[in-house]
Scaffold this motif. Sequence first.
Motif, short mmCIF file in Angstrom:
data_model
loop_
_atom_site.label_atom_id
_atom_site.label_comp_id
_atom_site.label_asym_id
_atom_site.label_seq_id
_atom_site.Cartn_x
_atom_site.Cartn_y
_atom_site.Cartn_z
N ALA A 22 0.72 -1.63 -0.04
CA ALA A 22 -0.27 0.41 -0.52
C ALA A 22 0.80 0.81 0.05
CB ALA A 22 -1.04 0.29 1.18
N LEU A 23 2.31 1.01 0.95
CA LEU A 23 2.67 2.46 0.47
C LEU A 23 3.53 2.53 -0.31
CD1 LEU A 23 3.40 2.03 4.43
CD2 LEU A 23 1.99 3.42 3.08
N GLY A 24 3.58 1.36 -0.93
CA GLY A 24 4.37 1.29 -2.58
C GLY A 24 4.22 2.05 -3.97
N ASP A 25 3.01 2.67 -3.33
CA ASP A 25 2.12 3.37 -4.12
C ASP A 25 1.77 4.32 -4.28
OD1 ASP A 25 0.14 2.25 -6.75
OD2 ASP A 25 -0.84 3.82 -5.34
N PRO A 26 2.30 5.40 -5.49
CA PRO A 26 2.59 7.25 -5.01
C PRO A 26 0.99 7.36 -4.88
CG PRO A 26 3.83 6.40 -7.65
CD PRO A 26 3.52 5.46 -6.52
N THR A 27 -0.06 6.94 -5.97
CA THR A 27 -1.36 7.02 -5.09
C THR A 27 -1.58 7.28 -4.06
OG1 THR A 27 -2.11 7.27 -8.03
CG2 THR A 27 -3.65 7.24 -6.53
N ARG A 28 -1.59 5.82 -3.90
CA ARG A 28 -2.03 5.42 -2.22
C ARG A 28 -1.25 7.08 -1.57
NH1 ARG A 28 -2.36 0.09 -4.05
NH2 ARG A 28 -0.32 -0.46 -4.12
N ILE A 29 0.26 7.12 -1.37
CA ILE A 29 0.54 7.77 -0.42
C ILE A 29 -0.11 9.01 -0.64
CG2 ILE A 29 2.73 8.87 -0.33
CD1 ILE A 29 4.29 6.40 -1.11
N ARG A 30 -0.19 9.95 -2.13
CA ARG A 30 -1.25 10.35 -1.85
C ARG A 30 -2.23 10.75 -0.82
NH1 ARG A 30 -1.54 13.00 -7.60
NH2 ARG A 30 -1.91 14.41 -6.52
N ARG A 61 -10.76 1.42 -1.35
CA ARG A 61 -11.02 0.15 -1.24
C ARG A 61 -9.99 -0.81 -0.97
NH1 ARG A 61 -14.37 0.34 -4.49
NH2 ARG A 61 -13.20 -0.37 -6.95
N PHE A 62 -8.45 -0.57 -1.39
CA PHE A 62 -7.78 -1.02 -1.09
C PHE A 62 -7.05 -0.97 0.71
CE2 PHE A 62 -3.04 -1.71 -1.00
CZ PHE A 62 -3.41 -2.83 -1.97
N LEU A 63 -7.20 0.36 0.43
CA LEU A 63 -6.70 0.73 1.68
C LEU A 63 -7.55 0.34 3.32
CD1 LEU A 63 -5.43 4.59 0.65
CD2 LEU A 63 -4.04 2.90 1.55
N LYS A 64 -9.32 0.19 2.53
CA LYS A 64 -9.61 0.29 3.93
C LYS A 64 -10.10 -1.13 4.17
CE LYS A 64 -14.57 0.87 5.38
NZ LYS A 64 -16.05 1.19 4.67
N ASN A 65 -9.78 -2.06 3.09
CA ASN A 65 -9.40 -3.89 3.41
C ASN A 65 -8.27 -3.96 4.11
OD1 ASN A 65 -11.64 -4.26 1.49
ND2 ASN A 65 -10.31 -4.29 -0.39
N LEU A 66 -7.53 -2.93 3.90
CA LEU A 66 -6.29 -3.21 4.85
C LEU A 66 -6.35 -3.21 6.04
CD1 LEU A 66 -3.27 -3.39 2.56
CD2 LEU A 66 -4.26 -5.31 4.09
N ARG A 67 -7.57 -2.14 6.16
CA ARG A 67 -7.91 -1.29 7.52
C ARG A 67 -6.85 -0.20 8.00
NH1 ARG A 67 -6.92 -6.11 10.42
NH2 ARG A 67 -6.46 -4.74 11.91
N LEU A 68 -6.05 1.11 6.37
CA LEU A 68 -5.49 1.37 6.75
C LEU A 68 -6.87 2.51 7.04
CD1 LEU A 68 -2.09 0.69 4.49
CD2 LEU A 68 -2.53 0.68 6.73
N VAL A 69 -7.78 2.95 6.40
CA VAL A 69 -8.47 4.22 6.39
C VAL A 69 -9.63 3.18 6.50
CG1 VAL A 69 -7.69 5.20 4.48
CG2 VAL A 69 -9.22 3.99 3.94
N LYS A 70 -10.58 4.38 7.54
CA LYS A 70 -12.18 4.66 7.56
C LYS A 70 -13.38 5.11 7.33
CE LYS A 70 -11.16 6.83 11.82
NZ LYS A 70 -11.32 6.48 13.51
N SER A 71 -14.16 4.78 7.00
CA SER A 71 -15.73 5.19 6.67
C SER A 71 -16.95 5.80 7.28
CB SER A 71 -16.06 5.01 4.96
OG SER A 71 -16.40 4.04 5.41
N ARG A 72 -16.75 6.73 7.13
CA ARG A 72 -18.65 6.92 7.92
C ARG A 72 -19.51 7.90 7.34
NH1 ARG A 72 -19.18 12.16 9.58
NH2 ARG A 72 -17.96 14.02 9.56
N ARG A 73 -20.88 7.60 6.74
CA ARG A 73 -21.85 8.22 5.85
C ARG A 73 -22.26 9.18 6.56
NH1 ARG A 73 -23.77 6.15 1.45
NH2 ARG A 73 -22.86 4.29 1.92
N VAL A 74 -22.47 10.18 5.81
CA VAL A 74 -23.03 11.35 6.33
C VAL A 74 -24.46 12.02 5.10
CG1 VAL A 74 -23.34 14.29 6.91
CG2 VAL A 74 -21.39 12.35 7.50
#
Length: 101
Positions: A22-30, A61-74
Amino acid sequence: MTNHYADLDKETLFIVSQTFKALGDPTRIRILHLLAAKECSVGEIVEQLALGQSTVSHQLRFLKNLRLVKSRRVGTSMFYSPEDEHVLEILEKTIQHSIHD
């Protein structure tokens, strides 16, 4: 002298390797770097980073599957923020290392 080494189990090895992937991809890092500064909706990430909506959704979706980000709905919007401060610390330390002169 006591040896405290313990071999890593397969699940831990997989999670660690996926985190570095995940940290090896420039887009995900950004995306992670932006989310470290503030919670954002998909639209805000698209606008701030000048990326396509499908690209951002796929990476989140990739980051969420690794539990690196979380989401909340508004309402109908999803807002994303970091789930794991440890990974953000690694990212920020690596950024600082990279720009250190």
